[in-house]
Design a protein around this motif. Structure first.
Motif, PDB file in Angstrom:
ATOM      1  N   LYS A  76       0.828  -1.214   0.000  1.00  0.00           N
ATOM      2  CA  LYS A  76       0.000   0.000   0.000  1.00  0.00           C
ATOM      3  C   LYS A  76       0.861   1.262   0.000  1.00  0.00           C
ATOM      4  CE  LYS A  76      -4.147  -1.943   1.891  1.00  0.00           C
ATOM      5  NZ  LYS A  76      -4.865  -2.440   3.021  1.00  0.00           N
ATOM      6  N   TYR A  77       2.032   1.186   0.619  1.00  0.00           N
ATOM      7  CA  TYR A  77       2.892   2.363   0.726  1.00  0.00           C
ATOM      8  C   TYR A  77       3.810   2.539  -0.479  1.00  0.00           C
ATOM      9  CZ  TYR A  77       1.591   2.482   5.718  1.00  0.00           C
ATOM     10  OH  TYR A  77       0.917   2.546   6.905  1.00  0.00           O
ATOM     11  N   ARG A  78       3.741   1.605  -1.423  1.00  0.00           N
ATOM     12  CA  ARG A  78       4.673   1.647  -2.545  1.00  0.00           C
ATOM     13  C   ARG A  78       4.419   2.819  -3.491  1.00  0.00           C
ATOM     14  NH1 ARG A  78       8.288  -2.300  -2.825  1.00  0.00           N
ATOM     15  NH2 ARG A  78       7.357  -4.009  -1.693  1.00  0.00           N
ATOM     16  N   ILE A 110       4.459   4.806  17.741  1.00  0.00           N
ATOM     17  CA  ILE A 110       4.452   3.357  17.492  1.00  0.00           C
ATOM     18  C   ILE A 110       3.623   3.059  16.246  1.00  0.00           C
ATOM     19  CG2 ILE A 110       3.659   1.144  18.433  1.00  0.00           C
ATOM     20  CD1 ILE A 110       4.115   2.288  21.227  1.00  0.00           C
ATOM     21  N   GLY A 111       4.250   2.487  15.236  1.00  0.00           N
ATOM     22  CA  GLY A 111       3.526   2.180  13.991  1.00  0.00           C
ATOM     23  C   GLY A 111       3.280   3.458  13.217  1.00  0.00           C
ATOM     24  N   CYS A 112       4.380   4.140  12.881  1.00  0.00           N
ATOM     25  CA  CYS A 112       4.285   5.510  12.330  1.00  0.00           C
ATOM     26  C   CYS A 112       3.853   5.546  10.876  1.00  0.00           C
ATOM     27  CB  CYS A 112       5.630   6.194  12.478  1.00  0.00           C
ATOM     28  SG  CYS A 112       6.954   5.306  11.603  1.00  0.00           S
ATOM     29  N   GLY A 115       4.793   8.323   8.319  1.00  0.00           N
ATOM     30  CA  GLY A 115       5.424   9.359   9.126  1.00  0.00           C
ATOM     31  C   GLY A 115       4.726  10.698   9.277  1.00  0.00           C
ATOM     32  N   LYS A 116       3.449  10.803   8.847  1.00  0.00           N
ATOM     33  CA  LYS A 116       2.820  12.121   8.889  1.00  0.00           C
ATOM     34  C   LYS A 116       2.780  12.707  10.305  1.00  0.00           C
ATOM     35  CE  LYS A 116      -1.962  10.311   8.903  1.00  0.00           C
ATOM     36  NZ  LYS A 116      -1.946   9.909  10.285  1.00  0.00           N
ATOM     37  N   ASP A 117       2.496  11.877  11.288  1.00  0.00           N
ATOM     38  CA  ASP A 117       2.370  12.384  12.666  1.00  0.00           C
ATOM     39  C   ASP A 117       3.744  12.618  13.297  1.00  0.00           C
ATOM     40  OD1 ASP A 117      -0.414  12.249  12.429  1.00  0.00           O
ATOM     41  OD2 ASP A 117      -0.394  10.123  12.932  1.00  0.00           O
ATOM     42  N   PHE A 131       8.729   4.034  14.897  1.00  0.00           N
ATOM     43  CA  PHE A 131       9.006   2.787  14.185  1.00  0.00           C
ATOM     44  C   PHE A 131       7.757   2.234  13.528  1.00  0.00           C
ATOM     45  CE2 PHE A 131       7.754   1.002  18.334  1.00  0.00           C
ATOM     46  CZ  PHE A 131       7.023  -0.125  17.978  1.00  0.00           C
ATOM     47  N   ASP A 132       8.006   1.404  12.552  1.00  0.00           N
ATOM     48  CA  ASP A 132       6.927   0.694  11.855  1.00  0.00           C
ATOM     49  C   ASP A 132       7.552  -0.585  11.302  1.00  0.00           C
ATOM     50  OD1 ASP A 132       4.001   1.673  10.596  1.00  0.00           O
ATOM     51  OD2 ASP A 132       4.966   0.072   9.454  1.00  0.00           O
ATOM     52  N   ILE A 133       6.684  -1.501  10.910  1.00  0.00           N
ATOM     53  CA  ILE A 133       7.200  -2.752  10.372  1.00  0.00           C
ATOM     54  C   ILE A 133       7.415  -2.659   8.856  1.00  0.00           C
ATOM     55  CG2 ILE A 133       5.001  -3.892   9.879  1.00  0.00           C
ATOM     56  CD1 ILE A 133       6.163  -6.353  11.288  1.00  0.00           C
ATOM     57  N   ALA A 157      10.734  -1.965  13.265  1.00  0.00           N
ATOM     58  CA  ALA A 157      10.558  -2.896  14.388  1.00  0.00           C
ATOM     59  C   ALA A 157       9.143  -3.448  14.353  1.00  0.00           C
ATOM     60  CB  ALA A 157      10.810  -2.196  15.721  1.00  0.00           C
ATOM     61  N   ASP A 158       8.988  -4.564  15.017  1.00  0.00           N
ATOM     62  CA  ASP A 158       7.679  -5.213  15.140  1.00  0.00           C
ATOM     63  C   ASP A 158       7.132  -4.902  16.528  1.00  0.00           C
ATOM     64  OD1 ASP A 158       5.543  -6.926  15.423  1.00  0.00           O
ATOM     65  OD2 ASP A 158       6.609  -8.714  14.752  1.00  0.00           O
ATOM     66  N   ILE A 159       5.914  -4.442  16.584  1.00  0.00           N
ATOM     67  CA  ILE A 159       5.296  -4.109  17.871  1.00  0.00           C
ATOM     68  C   ILE A 159       5.275  -5.333  18.798  1.00  0.00           C
ATOM     69  CG2 ILE A 159       2.899  -4.617  17.240  1.00  0.00           C
ATOM     70  CD1 ILE A 159       2.133  -1.964  18.581  1.00  0.00           C
ATOM     71  N   ASN A 160       5.300  -6.520  18.211  1.00  0.00           N
ATOM     72  CA  ASN A 160       5.269  -7.734  19.030  1.00  0.00           C
ATOM     73  C   ASN A 160       6.648  -8.156  19.527  1.00  0.00           C
ATOM     74  OD1 ASN A 160       2.477  -8.708  19.341  1.00  0.00           O
ATOM     75  ND2 ASN A 160       2.509  -8.460  17.122  1.00  0.00           N
ATOM     76  N   SER A 173       0.281   6.415  19.510  1.00  0.00           N
ATOM     77  CA  SER A 173       0.080   5.374  18.506  1.00  0.00           C
ATOM     78  C   SER A 173      -1.339   5.468  17.961  1.00  0.00           C
ATOM     79  CB  SER A 173       0.311   3.987  19.120  1.00  0.00           C
ATOM     80  OG  SER A 173       0.139   3.014  18.110  1.00  0.00           O
ATOM     81  N   SER A 174      -1.454   5.433  16.643  1.00  0.00           N
ATOM     82  CA  SER A 174      -2.777   5.509  16.028  1.00  0.00           C
ATOM     83  C   SER A 174      -2.969   4.389  15.007  1.00  0.00           C
ATOM     84  CB  SER A 174      -2.948   6.875  15.345  1.00  0.00           C
ATOM     85  OG  SER A 174      -4.206   6.919  14.709  1.00  0.00           O
ATOM     86  N   GLY A 175      -4.007   3.619  15.215  1.00  0.00           N
ATOM     87  CA  GLY A 175      -4.400   2.591  14.237  1.00  0.00           C
ATOM     88  C   GLY A 175      -3.477   1.387  14.190  1.00  0.00           C
TER      89      GLY A 175
HETATM   90  C1  LIG Z   1      -3.564   1.963   9.979  1.00  0.00           C
HETATM   91  S1  LIG Z   1      -1.826   2.136   9.701  1.00  0.00           S
HETATM   92  C2  LIG Z   1      -1.484   3.531  10.733  1.00  0.00           C
HETATM   93  C3  LIG Z   1      -0.228   4.253  10.353  1.00  0.00           C
HETATM   94  C4  LIG Z   1       0.039   5.552  11.117  1.00  0.00           C
HETATM   95  N1  LIG Z   1      -0.002   5.385  12.541  1.00  0.00           N
HETATM   96  C5  LIG Z   1      -0.945   6.602  10.700  1.00  0.00           C
HETATM   97  O1  LIG Z   1      -1.891   6.866  11.451  1.00  0.00           O
HETATM   98  O2  LIG Z   1      -0.760   7.153   9.612  1.00  0.00           O
HETATM   99  C6  LIG Z   1      -1.196   0.752  10.589  1.00  0.00           C
HETATM  100  C7  LIG Z   1       0.329   0.676  10.601  1.00  0.00           C
HETATM  101  O3  LIG Z   1       0.729  -0.399  11.459  1.00  0.00           O
HETATM  102  C8  LIG Z   1       1.907  -0.958  10.888  1.00  0.00           C
HETATM  103  N2  LIG Z   1       2.074  -2.307  11.435  1.00  0.00           N
HETATM  104  C9  LIG Z   1       1.388  -3.433  11.144  1.00  0.00           C
HETATM  105  N3  LIG Z   1       1.840  -4.460  11.837  1.00  0.00           N
HETATM  106  C10 LIG Z   1       2.846  -3.986  12.610  1.00  0.00           C
HETATM  107  C11 LIG Z   1       3.724  -4.590  13.538  1.00  0.00           C
HETATM  108  N4  LIG Z   1       3.631  -5.875  13.818  1.00  0.00           N
HETATM  109  N5  LIG Z   1       4.655  -3.822  14.137  1.00  0.00           N
HETATM  110  C12 LIG Z   1       4.769  -2.499  13.830  1.00  0.00           C
HETATM  111  N6  LIG Z   1       3.952  -1.865  12.951  1.00  0.00           N
HETATM  112  C13 LIG Z   1       3.017  -2.603  12.358  1.00  0.00           C
HETATM  113  C14 LIG Z   1       1.622  -0.965   9.416  1.00  0.00           C
HETATM  114  O4  LIG Z   1       2.785  -1.105   8.638  1.00  0.00           O
HETATM  115  C15 LIG Z   1       0.956   0.390   9.259  1.00  0.00           C
HETATM  116  O5  LIG Z   1       1.881   1.407   8.953  1.00  0.00           O
END
Ligand SMILES: C[S@@+](CC[C@H](N)C(=O)[O-])C[C@H]1O[C@@H](n2cnc3c(N)ncnc32)[C@H](O)[C@@H]1O
Length: 272
Positions: A76-78, A110-112, A115-117, A131-133, A157-160, A173-175
């Motif tokens: 999706k980000y490509r 977390i999960g940026c 990078g907009k935020d 960070f984001d995966i 990084a992976d949130i897990n 962290s959002s979404g």
């Molecule tokens: C709905 S998007 C939200 C992105 C950003 N926070 C925003 O609001 O624009 C969800 C994000 O979670 C990331 N994501 C999914 N699984 C993840 C994981 N295991 N660890 C870290 N990030 C992850 C995705 O790559 C994606 O960028």
């Protein structure tokens, strides 16, 4: 050092354990840990599940079989365009109201995504780590930061798997929190809260499952497998903090082209 030793050493330090402390938790000698970490010996295969549990990780991750390198967001980000746009989330404005950047507050996003935020907060004077995966998202996030002449410490990084190793003043962290497996959640928030400065704030949202809202039509299989969150669950992890905002919102979404609804819990809480 081999991957296993390196991984155990890094993870042990992230968790704040000495070799002695980890040895005690595993009921083995600290010399054994030292040998693993320098690569002179490998842990007994039967001990791997226990090591994984103590280090809050998985046997796969210890062995280097991590499946975290790709998500559907990679695709999706490509594109050229910013998938989530470049307008910051409302929560970022709430952060600015509660903690105006009159001090160099350290923020973790977390999960940026793209990078907009993180970039918005950096532009406003915060010291941002994010960070984001998804690598494609991180590449675009770095471009956005360059465009705005701001410095953000972006990394994959992976949130897990992630454990913060410095304290933050603000965690945002959002979404994203729905990607944390149910079994990891309690420890995840415990560690996040411990790595937050006194009077620090967390500004978070998470999708919650409701019986009257059908699954989003563009939900990928990977997301369906993740344990759903329930109303009020996020708030429970913060019962000992002070709440500034605690609400549940229902909103329309057109991602994937078909209109649908989402329900989200939103929380801003302060460590006292
Ligand atoms: C709905 S998007 C939200 C992105 C950003 N926070 C925003 O609001 O624009 C969800 C994000 O979670 C990331 N994501 C999914 N699984 C993840 C994981 N295991 N660890 C870290 N990030 C992850 C995705 O790559 C994606 O960028």
């Amino acid at each position: 050092m081999n991957h296993i030793g390196e991984f155990i050493a890094r993870r042990r330090k992230e968790m704040g354990y000495t070799q002695q402390k980890l040895a005690e938790r595993l009921n083995i000698s600290f010399q054994a840990i030292s040998k693993w970490e320098v690569g002179n010996m490998l842990p007994d295969i039967q001990l791997l599940p226990q090591i994984a549990a103590v280090l809050n990780t998985s046997v796969d991750a210890i062995l280097g079989h991590t499946h975290v390198s790709r998500t559907h967001y990679e695709e999706k980000y490509r594109g050229e365009a910013y998938y989530w746009g470049i307008v910051p989330n409302k929560l970022c404005h709430e952060i600015m109201k509660l903690r105006p950047p009159i001090e160099p507050y350290r923020v973790l996003d977390i999960g940026c995504g793209e990078g907009k935020d993180a970039v918005f907060l950096a532009k406003n004077g915060y010291e941002v780590t994010a960070f984001d995966i998804a690598e494609t998202g991180l590449d675009k996030a770095k471009k956005l930061a360059e465009y705005h002449h701001v410095k953000v410490d972006f990394f994959k990084a992976d949130i897990n798997e992630y454990v913060p190793n410095i304290p933050f003043d603000i965690i945002y962290s959002s979404g994203v929190l729905h990607y944390i497996s149910a079994k990891r959640r309690a420890l995840f928030f415990e560690v996040l809260k411990a790595n937050t400065s006194v009077n620090g704030i967390h500004a978070l949202n998470v999708f919650v499952k409701k019986p009257f809202i059908s699954e989003a039509p563009d939900l990928e299989d990977a997301e369906k497998q993740v344990d759903p969150w329930h109303s009020g669950e996020l708030q429970l992890y913060y019962h000992d903090w002070m709440f500034y905002q605690n609400e549940e919102i229902l909103f329309d979404c057109t991602s994937g082209g078909t209109p649908h609804k989402h329900c989200m819990d939103v929380l801003i809480a302060e460590k006292k």
